[in-house]
Design a protein around this motif. Structure first.
Motif, PDB file in Angstrom:
ATOM      1  N   PHE A 198     -12.188  -7.227  -1.449  1.00 29.23           N
ATOM      2  CA  PHE A 198     -11.666  -5.858  -1.418  1.00 29.23           C
ATOM      3  C   PHE A 198     -10.346  -5.740  -2.177  1.00 29.23           C
ATOM      4  CE2 PHE A 198     -14.492  -4.973   2.285  1.00 29.23           C
ATOM      5  CZ  PHE A 198     -15.013  -3.769   1.834  1.00 29.23           C
ATOM      6  N   LEU A 199      -9.437  -6.687  -1.943  1.00 27.84           N
ATOM      7  CA  LEU A 199      -8.138  -6.630  -2.623  1.00 27.84           C
ATOM      8  C   LEU A 199      -8.292  -6.804  -4.130  1.00 27.84           C
ATOM      9  CD1 LEU A 199      -5.954  -8.620  -0.082  1.00 27.84           C
ATOM     10  CD2 LEU A 199      -5.546  -6.272  -0.816  1.00 27.84           C
ATOM     11  N   PHE A 211       0.829  -1.210   0.000  1.00 27.06           N
ATOM     12  CA  PHE A 211       0.000   0.000   0.000  1.00 27.06           C
ATOM     13  C   PHE A 211       0.863   1.259   0.000  1.00 27.06           C
ATOM     14  CE2 PHE A 211      -1.844   3.356   2.691  1.00 27.06           C
ATOM     15  CZ  PHE A 211      -2.916   3.727   1.898  1.00 27.06           C
ATOM     16  N   VAL A 212       1.931   1.264   0.802  1.00 32.22           N
ATOM     17  CA  VAL A 212       2.805   2.433   0.876  1.00 32.22           C
ATOM     18  C   VAL A 212       3.430   2.725  -0.486  1.00 32.22           C
ATOM     19  CG1 VAL A 212       4.929   3.353   1.887  1.00 32.22           C
ATOM     20  CG2 VAL A 212       3.292   2.105   3.324  1.00 32.22           C
ATOM     21  N   GLY A 272      -6.069  -4.801   6.065  1.00 32.46           N
ATOM     22  CA  GLY A 272      -6.479  -4.717   7.468  1.00 32.46           C
ATOM     23  C   GLY A 272      -7.264  -5.938   7.910  1.00 32.46           C
ATOM     24  N   LEU A 273      -8.174  -6.415   7.078  1.00 37.22           N
ATOM     25  CA  LEU A 273      -8.952  -7.614   7.418  1.00 37.22           C
ATOM     26  C   LEU A 273      -8.048  -8.838   7.548  1.00 37.22           C
ATOM     27  CD1 LEU A 273     -12.067  -7.060   5.115  1.00 37.22           C
ATOM     28  CD2 LEU A 273     -12.050  -7.061   7.620  1.00 37.22           C
ATOM     29  N   THR A 332      -7.912   2.520  -1.200  1.00 34.29           N
ATOM     30  CA  THR A 332      -8.700   2.333   0.017  1.00 34.29           C
ATOM     31  C   THR A 332      -9.185   0.898   0.139  1.00 34.29           C
ATOM     32  OG1 THR A 332      -9.428   4.641  -0.081  1.00 34.29           O
ATOM     33  CG2 THR A 332     -10.718   3.137   1.294  1.00 34.29           C
ATOM     34  N   PHE A 333      -9.660   0.337  -0.960  1.00 38.66           N
ATOM     35  CA  PHE A 333     -10.100  -1.057  -0.960  1.00 38.66           C
ATOM     36  C   PHE A 333      -8.941  -1.982  -0.596  1.00 38.66           C
ATOM     37  CE2 PHE A 333     -14.311  -1.615  -3.364  1.00 38.66           C
ATOM     38  CZ  PHE A 333     -14.804  -0.420  -2.865  1.00 38.66           C
TER      39      PHE A 333
END
Length: 501
Positions: A223-224, A145-146, A190-191, A183-184
Motif C-alpha cells: 500500500f505504501l 500523511f498530514v 494503519g496496518l 488513501t493507500f
C-alpha cells in the motif's frame, strides 16, 4: 544528537522552525494585498527556510542525526522531528528551489495570475513549501500523511490558479489520483500501527523486522509503495503529471518539477530501506521490484516527449523518464544505485527547473509554448534559448554537466549487477539518445528557422534571466566538481542501508 523543544535558543529549535516559519507565514500572505508585498514576504520566508536547511545539513554532516522532541514528550511516545543526512539533503533541495523560483515568479505571476488573486497564490505557495518540508523532516509516520495532505491541497490550488481553463481539469485529475495515493498511504500506516503499536519511524524500523514475514506488514509495504508511486508519478501511475505541469502557471511548473516528485521519491527511499529493508516477496526484495517499472518509464517518458508539440508537455513527459532514473537507482538495491538515485534528485531539480524557466519566458513573450512558436527564437531571445540549449545538454548527459554525473553513477551501479546491468545500461543510453531527439526538435526550430519578420526581438526580463542562469551555473559547477553532491548522497545511501553506522 537529541534536542528538546523546551529551549528558547533559535539554533536549538531549527528543526521546528524549518516547518513553522512557512506555516505561520502562509496565512499572513492572505492579508498582504498591495501589489508585490506578498511576493516579497514569501521571498523572505524562503530565504529563512533555505538558511535553516543549510545549517541543519552542516550540523548533521558534523554531528550525526538530530532528534527534536515536540511538546516535551520523548519519542517514540511523543512526536519527533528527525534530521539526518538523507532528509537534510532533501530539505536543502526543496528550500533552495523555492528561493530560486520566487524571483522568477515575480514576473511570471504578474502575467498569468489576476492581480487580486496574487496574495492568495503566494499563500498557497508557502503552504505547499510547508507540506514538503514537513514530509521530509517529520519522524512520525502519521504526520507524513498530514503534511502530504497540506502539500497536496495547496498544489491543487497552485495548478488551478492560472488563466488556462484546462488547468482546472488537470488539477481535478491530480486531486483524484492524489487522494487515491494518500488513501493507500494511510492504509499502509494503519496496518503498521496495528502490527507494531508505534508510529515513530525510528521505532518502526526496529520493530518491523520481527514481523516482516506477516501478511499485514507485506500488505502495508504494498500500500505504501503504490501510494507513494502515485505521488511520485512513477509509471504506470504517472497520468496526472503531464497535464499538471503543462497547464499550470509557469512559476508553478518550475517549483513543482524541481521539488514535488523529489520529496515523494525521498519518501519512497525512506519506506523501502528504513522500514521495509527486511521485507521480501519470494527471492526479490521490495526495492528490486521497482526496477522493471523504472526501465519502462525510461522508454515511455522519452518516446512520448518526442511526439509532443506543446513544449511544457514535452518536458513533463521527460520528467517521467527522469523519475525512472531515480527509481532505477533505488531498484538496484545497492549503495552505488541508491547514491545515483539521490544524486539525481538534486541534479534533475536544477536541470528541469531551468528548462521550465526558459519555456515560461517564451510564454511571456510569445503567448504560447507550442513548437512553432519557438521559430527563430535563437535570434529573438538569444539568452533564453542559450540557457535552454545548455540545460538540454545536461538533460542528455553531456560530460561536465550534472546530467552526466547522474548517468555515470547509475551506469556504474548497473554494471555491478552482472549481465542484467548491460541491459539496464543499454536502456539508459537509449533513453539518452531519445532525449537528444526531443531537445534537438526545439533547437532546430529555434536556430534554423527564420523568425516572424514582424515579431520584435525581445529578451526575457532580467528577473527571469538571473535565476535561470544561476541554475545553469549550478549544473555546470556541480557537473565539474561533484564532490559535495556525490559525497552527501553516498553518506545518505550508507545510512539508509545501515552500512557503517
Amino acid at each position: 544528537m537529541s534536542v528538546a523543544s523546551s529551549g528558547f535558543s533559535v539554533m536549538a529549535n531549527l528543526p521546528a522552525l524549518q516547518v513553522v516559519v512557512p506555516m505561520i507565514a502562509a496565512p499572513i500572505c492572505i492579508f498582504l494585498k498591495p501589489k508585490g508585498l506578498a511576493w516579497a514576504f514569501a521571498l523572505l520566508v524562503s530565504v529563512l527556510a533555505f538558511w535553516i536547511s543549510v545549517t541543519l545539513l552542516q550540523q548533521v554532516l558534523a554531528d550525526g542525526f538530530i532528534s527534536y522532541e515536540m511538546g516535551g514528550w520523548a519519542p517514540p511516545i511523543g512526536i519527533e522531528y528527525r534530521v539526518d543526512k538523507v532528509n537534510a539533503f532533501v530539505l536543502l533541495i526543496v528550500s533552495a528551489m523555492s528561493l530560486i523560483a520566487l524571483p522568477y515568479a515575480r514576473v511570471a505571476v504578474d502575467r498569468e495570475i489576476p492581480a487580486d488573486k496574487q496574495h492568495l497564490f503566494y499563500a498557497a505557495w508557502l503552504l505547499c513549501l510547508t507540506g514538503m518540508l514537513g514530509i521530509t523532516i517529520t519522524g512520525d509516520a502519521f504526520n507524513i500523511f498530514v503534511f502530504l495532505e497540506i502539500a497536496s491541497l495547496s498544489t491543487y490550488v497552485l495548478i488551478a490558479s492560472g488563466r488556462d481553463p484546462r488547468a482546472l481539469t488537470a488539477s481535478f485529475q491530480y486531486l483524484i489520483l492524489g487522494t487515491l495515493g494518500a488513501t493507500f498511504i494511510l492504509i499502509g500506516v494503519g496496518l503498521l500501527y496495528v502490527m507494531t503499536g508505534t508510529l515513530n519511524i525510528a521505532d518502526l524500523a526496529e520493530r518491523v523486522p520481527a514481523v516482516a514475514d506477516t501478511a499485514p506488514v507485506r500488505a502495508a509495504a504494498g500500500f505504501l509503495t503504490v501510494g507513494i508511486a502515485l505521488k511520485a508519478a512513477l509509471f504506470p501511475a504517472h497520468f496526472w503529471l503531464p497535464n499538471g505541469y503543462a497547464y499550470s502557471p509557469s512559476a508553478v511548473s518550475v517549483f513543482l518539477s524541481a521539488t514535488a516528485t523529489k520529496v515523494s521519491i525521498y519518501l519512497l527511499l525512506r519506506v523501502q530501506f528504513t522500514l521495509f529493508g527486511d521485507v521480501s516477496y519470494g527471492d526479490f526484495a521490495l526495492a528490486n521490484m521497482l526496477l522493471p517499472f523504472a526501465l519502462v518509464a525510461f522508454v515511455v517518458g522519452s518516446t512520448a516527449a518526442i511526439f509532443q508539440q506543446d513544449i511544457k508537455r514535452m518536458l513533463a513527459w521527460s520528467s517521467i523518464a527522469q523519475i525512472g532514473y531515480m527509481i532505477a537507482g533505488i531498484g538496484l538495491g545497492s549503495v552505488e544505485g541508491v547514491t545515483a538515485g539521490i544524486v539525481h534528485l538534486f541534479n534533475h531539480a536544477l536541470i528541469k527547473a531551468a528548462l521550465f524557466m526558459c519555456v515560461g519566458a517564451v510564454f511571456l513573450r510569445t503567448g504560447g509554448v507550442q513548437l512553432q512558436q519557438f521559430e527563430g527564437l535563437g535570434r529573438r531571445m538569444p539568452l533564453t534559448m542559450f540557457a535552454f540549449v545548455l540545460a538540454g545538454l545536461s538533460l542528455v548527459g553531456v560530460p561536465l554537466t550534472v546530467g552526466f554525473v547522474s548517468k555515470w553513477y547509475l551506469v556504474l551501479a548497473a554494471l555491478q549487477t552482472g549481465i542484467t546491468g548491460y541491459f539496464i545500461t543499454a536502456m539508459i543510453l537509449f533513453s539518452s539518445l531519445m532525449a537528444v531527439i526531443y531537445i534537438w526538435r526545439v533547437v532546430e526550430v529555434a536556430y534554423f528557422r527564420d523568425p516572424d519578420p514582424e515579431a520584435p526581438r525581445q529578451e526575457a526580463p532580467l528577473m527571469m534571466l538571473v535565476p535561470m542562469y544561476l541554475l545553469v551555473i549550478g549544473f555546470f559547477w556541480f557537473g565539474i566538481d561533484s564532490e559535495f553532491t556525490v559525497g552527501v548522497a553516498r553518506e545518505a545511501a550508507l545510512q539508509l542501508m545501515g552500512i557503517g553506522q
